[in-house]
Design a protein around this motif. Sequence first.
Motif, PDB file in Angstrom:
ATOM      1  N   PRO A  49     -14.081  -7.419  -4.812  1.00 57.77           N
ATOM      2  CA  PRO A  49     -13.868  -9.188  -5.124  1.00 57.77           C
ATOM      3  C   PRO A  49     -13.042 -10.179  -5.403  1.00 57.77           C
ATOM      4  N   GLU A  50     -13.282 -11.319  -4.772  1.00 60.16           N
ATOM      5  CA  GLU A  50     -11.915 -11.932  -4.552  1.00 60.16           C
ATOM      6  C   GLU A  50     -10.907 -12.631  -5.944  1.00 60.16           C
ATOM      7  N   GLU A  51     -11.866 -12.657  -6.806  1.00 64.99           N
ATOM      8  CA  GLU A  51      -9.980 -12.766  -8.104  1.00 64.99           C
ATOM      9  C   GLU A  51      -9.882 -11.396  -8.389  1.00 64.99           C
ATOM     10  N   GLU A  52      -9.947 -10.455  -7.669  1.00 61.98           N
ATOM     11  CA  GLU A  52      -9.462  -8.651  -8.068  1.00 61.98           C
ATOM     12  C   GLU A  52      -8.206  -9.262  -7.455  1.00 61.98           C
ATOM     13  N   ILE A  53      -8.779  -9.257  -5.479  1.00 66.37           N
ATOM     14  CA  ILE A  53      -7.820  -9.704  -4.853  1.00 66.37           C
ATOM     15  C   ILE A  53      -6.377 -10.336  -4.792  1.00 66.37           C
ATOM     16  N   ILE A  54      -7.085 -11.583  -5.683  1.00 64.78           N
ATOM     17  CA  ILE A  54      -5.480 -12.686  -5.801  1.00 64.78           C
ATOM     18  C   ILE A  54      -4.975 -11.927  -7.358  1.00 64.78           C
ATOM     19  N   GLU A  55      -4.896 -11.035  -8.082  1.00 65.22           N
ATOM     20  CA  GLU A  55      -4.787 -10.207  -8.584  1.00 65.22           C
ATOM     21  C   GLU A  55      -3.801  -8.918  -8.854  1.00 65.22           C
ATOM     22  N   ARG A  56      -4.526  -8.535  -7.116  1.00 66.73           N
ATOM     23  CA  ARG A  56      -4.099  -6.714  -6.539  1.00 66.73           C
ATOM     24  C   ARG A  56      -2.072  -8.017  -5.678  1.00 66.73           C
ATOM     25  N   LEU A  57      -2.738  -9.260  -5.569  1.00 69.01           N
ATOM     26  CA  LEU A  57      -1.603  -9.187  -4.147  1.00 69.01           C
ATOM     27  C   LEU A  57      -0.697 -10.546  -5.057  1.00 69.01           C
ATOM     28  N   THR A  58      -1.043 -10.931  -5.839  1.00 73.85           N
ATOM     29  CA  THR A  58       0.419 -11.904  -6.850  1.00 73.85           C
ATOM     30  C   THR A  58       1.199 -10.768  -7.758  1.00 73.85           C
ATOM     31  N   GLY A  59       0.421  -9.507  -7.428  1.00 69.18           N
ATOM     32  CA  GLY A  59       0.879  -8.547  -8.408  1.00 69.18           C
ATOM     33  C   GLY A  59       2.016  -7.059  -7.297  1.00 69.18           C
ATOM     34  N   ARG A  60       1.475  -7.507  -6.099  1.00 72.76           N
ATOM     35  CA  ARG A  60       2.835  -6.524  -5.749  1.00 72.76           C
ATOM     36  C   ARG A  60       3.819  -6.243  -5.381  1.00 72.76           C
ATOM     37  N   ARG A  61       4.345  -5.645  -5.104  1.00 65.74           N
ATOM     38  CA  ARG A  61       5.821  -5.670  -4.901  1.00 65.74           C
ATOM     39  C   ARG A  61       5.910  -4.842  -3.892  1.00 65.74           C
ATOM     40  N   ILE A  62       7.152  -4.891  -2.466  1.00 71.69           N
ATOM     41  CA  ILE A  62       7.181  -4.071  -1.254  1.00 71.69           C
ATOM     42  C   ILE A  62       8.296  -3.747  -1.410  1.00 71.69           C
ATOM     43  N   CYS A  63       9.098  -2.836  -0.995  1.00 68.90           N
ATOM     44  CA  CYS A  63      10.469  -2.020  -0.808  1.00 68.90           C
ATOM     45  C   CYS A  63      11.031  -2.429   0.276  1.00 68.90           C
ATOM     46  N   PRO A  64      11.852  -3.300   0.810  1.00 69.92           N
ATOM     47  CA  PRO A  64      11.989  -4.449   1.996  1.00 69.92           C
ATOM     48  C   PRO A  64      13.027  -2.785   3.372  1.00 69.92           C
ATOM     49  N   ASN A  65      13.097  -2.211   2.309  1.00 72.16           N
ATOM     50  CA  ASN A  65      13.937  -1.107   2.740  1.00 72.16           C
ATOM     51  C   ASN A  65      13.045   0.072   3.670  1.00 72.16           C
ATOM     52  N   CYS A  66      12.434   0.540   2.708  1.00 72.88           N
ATOM     53  CA  CYS A  66      11.273   1.352   3.628  1.00 72.88           C
ATOM     54  C   CYS A  66       9.667   1.145   3.382  1.00 72.88           C
ATOM     55  N   GLY A  67       9.198   0.395   3.084  1.00 73.84           N
ATOM     56  CA  GLY A  67       7.973  -0.631   2.621  1.00 73.84           C
ATOM     57  C   GLY A  67       6.922   0.140   1.465  1.00 73.84           C
ATOM     58  N   ALA A  68       7.680   0.875   1.105  1.00 73.33           N
ATOM     59  CA  ALA A  68       6.752   1.646   0.164  1.00 73.33           C
ATOM     60  C   ALA A  68       5.482   0.159  -0.771  1.00 73.33           C
ATOM     61  N   VAL A  69       4.741   0.814  -1.013  1.00 76.17           N
ATOM     62  CA  VAL A  69       4.350  -0.885  -2.113  1.00 76.17           C
ATOM     63  C   VAL A  69       3.585  -0.351  -3.144  1.00 76.17           C
TER      64      VAL A  69
END
Length: 213
Positions: free
Chosen positions: A116-136
């Motif tokens: 569902p869309e609301e969960e997507i927004i929560e997932r993406l705004t809370g996502r952090r990634i590693c700029p070196n190895c790409g881990a999510v």
Amino acid sequence: MILILLGAPGVGKGTQGALISKEYGIPQISTGDILRSEVKNETELGKKAKAYMEKGELVPDDVIIEMMEKRIKQDDCKNGFILDGFPRTVAQAEAFDKMLSKNGLELDKVILIDVPEEEIIERLTGRRICPNCGAVYHIKNNPPKVDGVCDRCGSKLIQRDDDREDVVRKRLEVYKESTMPLVDYYMKTSKLVKVDGTGDIEEIFARIKKILG
Ligand code: AP5
């Protein structure tokens, strides 16, 4: 095995693609990751793609199709591959069909992940990634062991520029308009299988494994 992971931004294509890749020993090809690396390295392709990506818009089809034609010819793809983020328009899907038939290959499955869309927004705004190895990671759902630090390589985690809420909403609009028609496109081939993308990451992976056998 040739597999397409289809679904809106943030449904977990990258997360599940990495697990499938490890389990079945075939590469995960993420168009988003390839483009981000081109942007970081300031290549000609990266310079073309940057403005579109920052706004949450799609990079033009011809650029993506040329990039993917080269990628799937690489040696590591000879036993199959998982596509994460491609195709994203009907034109890309048609071009991919041609690439497959030209190389004597056949698509096995299209996994449509649904959240569902609301969960997507929560997932993406809370996502952090590693700029070196790409881990999510996700600040709440999938946090690193040490706050802000990558478990795998120790680099400082960052937020993607396109994970700001306004850009996320734009990406969702673009998905509905340009990528959702692919559901019908692949439904007609009877290769499309829908998977509930809510719940634990491992739980979703078990659902996908059941489909893949
Ligand atoms: P791209 O990088 O492909 O972005 P996207 O499709 O928007 O997908 P995301 O990477 O945002 O999400 P995901 O589904 O992989 O979710 P993830 O596993 O990370 O594309 C970026 C841009 O590049 C596009 O906007 C476009 O400009 C361009 N582009 C790329 N391909 C293109 C193409 N073919 N044509 C044209 N332009 C193209 O998970 C998200 C978060 O949720 C993470 O934090 C994760 O930890 C968390 N999470 C995952 N699973 C769960 C779970 N079960 N429960 C709770 N949290 C979870």
